[in-house]
Enzyme design. Structure first.
Site, short mmCIF file in Angstrom:
data_model
loop_
_atom_site.label_atom_id
_atom_site.label_comp_id
_atom_site.label_asym_id
_atom_site.label_seq_id
_atom_site.Cartn_x
_atom_site.Cartn_y
_atom_site.Cartn_z
N HIS A 1 4.28 2.63 15.69
CA HIS A 1 5.62 3.34 15.77
C HIS A 1 6.37 2.50 16.88
CE1 HIS A 1 8.81 5.64 16.48
NE2 HIS A 1 8.63 6.68 17.42
N ASP B 1 13.06 -3.85 12.71
CA ASP B 1 12.08 -4.59 13.63
C ASP B 1 12.00 -5.96 13.06
OD1 ASP B 1 11.10 -2.34 15.29
OD2 ASP B 1 10.52 -1.72 13.33
N HIS C 1 10.02 0.64 4.79
CA HIS C 1 10.19 1.76 5.70
C HIS C 1 9.84 2.91 4.92
CE1 HIS C 1 12.44 4.60 7.78
NE2 HIS C 1 12.42 3.73 9.01
#
Length: 469
Positions: free
Chosen positions: A304, A405, A350
Site C-alpha cells: 500500500h 508513486d 494501477h
C-alpha cells in the site's frame, strides 16, 4: 461511491428534482459562513433525508453480481461500500467530490504568491462538497494552528522511542496515544445520543489533523536531525507551511511541493486498505484516533504505502548499473530484464486506473516547471516514454501507465528529503484529510457496524454446485 455517484443514481432512479437537492445545495450554499461545523450542521439533515428516501424506494434493488474470483481476489471490483468524498474513474482518475485534480488545482484557494492548492481547501471540499472561499480556507488554517499542540505524554513517548523503530510504527503509536484526548470516546461513555456522534467525530478529526504535522515533524527531527526542536506553530501560516518549517525546510518551492503532495495523496476512493480500514474500525464506534491509527498500520504495508520507496530503489539500481546518461535502447533492455526476472516495474500500473494517473501528471508538471534539468527527473521522464510500450509489448499489464508513486520520491529527493523510510509518514499525514472527512459523514449518516458474510471454500463449492474432492 461518492455523493455525486449516488446523486446520479438517485436522479436516474427517482426521476425527480428532489434527488439533486443536496448537490445543488452544496454548490450554491452561502459562502458567508467560515465555520466548517456550522456548514456541516446545515448539510447533514438534508443528506440524511435524501438517502432515507432513496433507501425506502430502492433499498432492495440489485446493483451487481459477485463471482467466486471476486471473493478469492481481495473483493476486487465488488460494490460493497458507500464512500462519499471521492470516486476513482478508470479513465479520468480520482475525482474529489466530483472535481478532477486539474480542476482542484485551478479552483481551490492558494497561498499568497503560491500556485498549488492549499490542502485546507481540499479538506473543506471533501467535507462539504463546496469549493471554499479564501476566507473559509484561512479559517481552517487558523483553526488547525489553534488545535496543534501535543499533550505532554505524547511528546515524551515520541522522544523515548528507540531509533530503530520504523517511522510509521512511531506515527501510528503516537496517534493511538492521542486517544486520551478523544471527545468522541468521552461523549460515548457519557451516553450522548447517536444523532450527535458526528459532532464529536468532527472535533476529534479536526484536532487530529491539526496535530499530525507536529507528530510527523517530531519523528523526523528525532530520527534524522539529532532530536532538534520542531519549533512553534505560526498561526499566520498555512498547514503545509507550518509542516515544512517544523521539518526544518525553508525552501519556498519545497513548501509548494508539500501543498501539492498533501492535496493529491489525500483520498483515493474507499476500497483501498487505509480508507477501508478507517471505515471498518470506525464502524465499531472506535474514535477517530483509533480508526486512523489502524488505517496507518495498513498504509505501512509494502503493498500500500511503500511503493514510492520501491521506485527509488529501482531507479538507483538502474543508475548504478547503466551510469548517468542512459540510451533508450539500454533502458529498454533493463526494463525487459526486470520483467523477465519475474519482477514488476515499480510505479507503473494501477488496480483501477487505465490511463496515466493524473497525480503523476501534476507532479510531472511541477518538475518540468521547477527542476527540468535534474538527472533523476530526466530519468523518470525517459521511463515515461519507454515503459508503457514495453509493458504493452509484454501483453500482461492491464494498465501500462505510471501511477503517483513513479514520481513523488524523486521530487522529495531533489529538495533534500532523502530519508525514504519516512515517505509513508508524509502519505499518512495527507491521507488523514480524506479518511477523516468520510469518518465524520459515516457517523452523521448512521452507517452501521460493518459485518460481511464470510464463507469457507467448502461452502463456496457447495453454493455453486462444485465437487469438493
Amino acid at each position: 461511491m461518492s455523493f455525486l455517484t449516488v446523486n446520479r443514481l438517485a436522479s436516474k432512479l427517482l426521476n425527480s428534482k428532489n434527488a439533486t437537492y443536496f448537490l445543488v445545495a452544496a454548490r450554491n450554499a452561502s459562502a458567508s459562513t467560515t465555520n466548517l461545523k456550522d456548514v456541516l450542521a446545515d448539510l447533514i439533515p438534508k443528506e440524511q433525508n435524501r438517502i432515507k428516501n432513496f433507501k425506502q424506494q430502492y433499498g432492495k434493488t440489485n446493483i451487481g453480481q459477485i463471482t467466486v474470483d471476486m471473493v478469492y481476489g481481495g473483493m476486487r471490483g465488488m460494490k460493497g461500500l458507500v464512500y462519499e468524498t471521492s470516486v476513482l474513474d478508470p479513465d479520468e482518475g480520482i475525482r474529489f467530490r466530483g472535481y478532477s485534480i486539474p480542476e482542484c488545482q485551478k479552483l481551490l484557494p492558494k497561498a499568497a504568491g503560491g500556485q498549488e492548492p492549499l490542502p485546507e481547501g481540499l479538506f473543506w471540499l471533501l467535507v462539504t462538497g463546496q469549493v471554499p472561499t479564501e476566507e473559509q480556507v484561512n479559517w481552517v488554517s487558523k483553526e488547525w494552528a489553534k488545535r496543534a499542540a501535543l499533550p505532554s505524554h505524547v511528546v515524551t513517548m515520541l522522544d523515548n522511542f528507540p531509533t530503530n523503530l520504523h517511522p510509521m510504527s512511531q506515527f501510528s503509536a503516537a496517534v493511538t496515544a492521542l486517544n486520551s484526548e478523544s471527545s468522541f470516546a468521552r461523549a460515548y461513555s457519557e451516553g450522548v445520543h447517536k444523532s450527535k456522534y458526528w459532532e464529536f467525530a468532527y472535533e476529534d478529526s479536526m484536532d487530529l489533523i491539526a496535530k499530525l504535522p507536529c507528530i510527523a515533524a517530531k519523528i523526523y527531527r528525532n530520527l534524522y536531525r539529532e532530536g532538534s526542536s520542531i519549533g512553534a506553530i505560526d498561526s499566520g501560516l498555512d498547514w503545509s507551511h507550518n509542516f515544512t518549517n517544523m521539518l526544518g525546510y525553508s525552501d519556498a518551492q519545497f513548501t509548494e511541493l508539500m501543498r501539492l503532495y498533501l492535496t493529491i495523496h489525500s483520498d483515493h476512493e474507499g476500497g483501498n486498505v487505509s480508507a477501508h480500514t478507517s471505515h471498518l474500525v470506525g464502524s465499531a464506534l472506535s474514535d477517530p484516533y483509533l480508526a486512523f491509527s489502524a488505517a496507518m498500520n495498513g498504509l505501512a504495508g509494502p503493498l500500500h504505502g511503500l511503493a514510492n520507496q520501491e521506485v527509488l530503489v529501482w531507479l538507483t539500481a538502474l543508475q548504478k548499473e547503466l551510469g548517468g546518461e542512459v540510451s533508450d535502447e539500454k533502458m529498454r533492455d533493463y526494463i525487459w530484464n526486470t520483467l523477465k526476472s519475474g519482477r514488476v516495474v515499480p510505479g507503473y500500473g494501477h488496480a483501477v486506473l487505465r490511463k496515466t494517473d493524473p497525480r503523476y501528471s501534476c507532479q510531472r508538471e511541477f518538475a518540468m516547471k521547477h527542476l527540468p534539468n535534474d538527472p533523476m527527473f530526466k530519468l523518470v521522464a525517459q521511463l515515461y516514454k519507454i515503459v508503457p510500450d514495453v509493458l504493452l509489448e509484454q501483453g500482461k499489464a492491464k494498465n501500462p501507465w505510471p501511477n503517483v508513486d513513479a514520481h513523488s520520491g524523486v521530487l522529495l529527493q531533489y529538495y533534500g528529503m532523502t530519508e525514504m523510510n519516512y515517505y509513508t509518514v508524509l502519505f499518512g499525514v495527507s491521507r488523514a484529510l480524506g479518511v477523516l472527512s468520510q469518518l465524520v459523514w459515516s457517523r452523521a449518516l448512521g452507517f452501521p457496524l460493518e459485518r460481511p458474510k464470510s464463507m469457507s471454500t467448502d461452502g463456496l463449492m457447495s453454493l455453486v454446485g462444485a465437487k469438493s474432492g
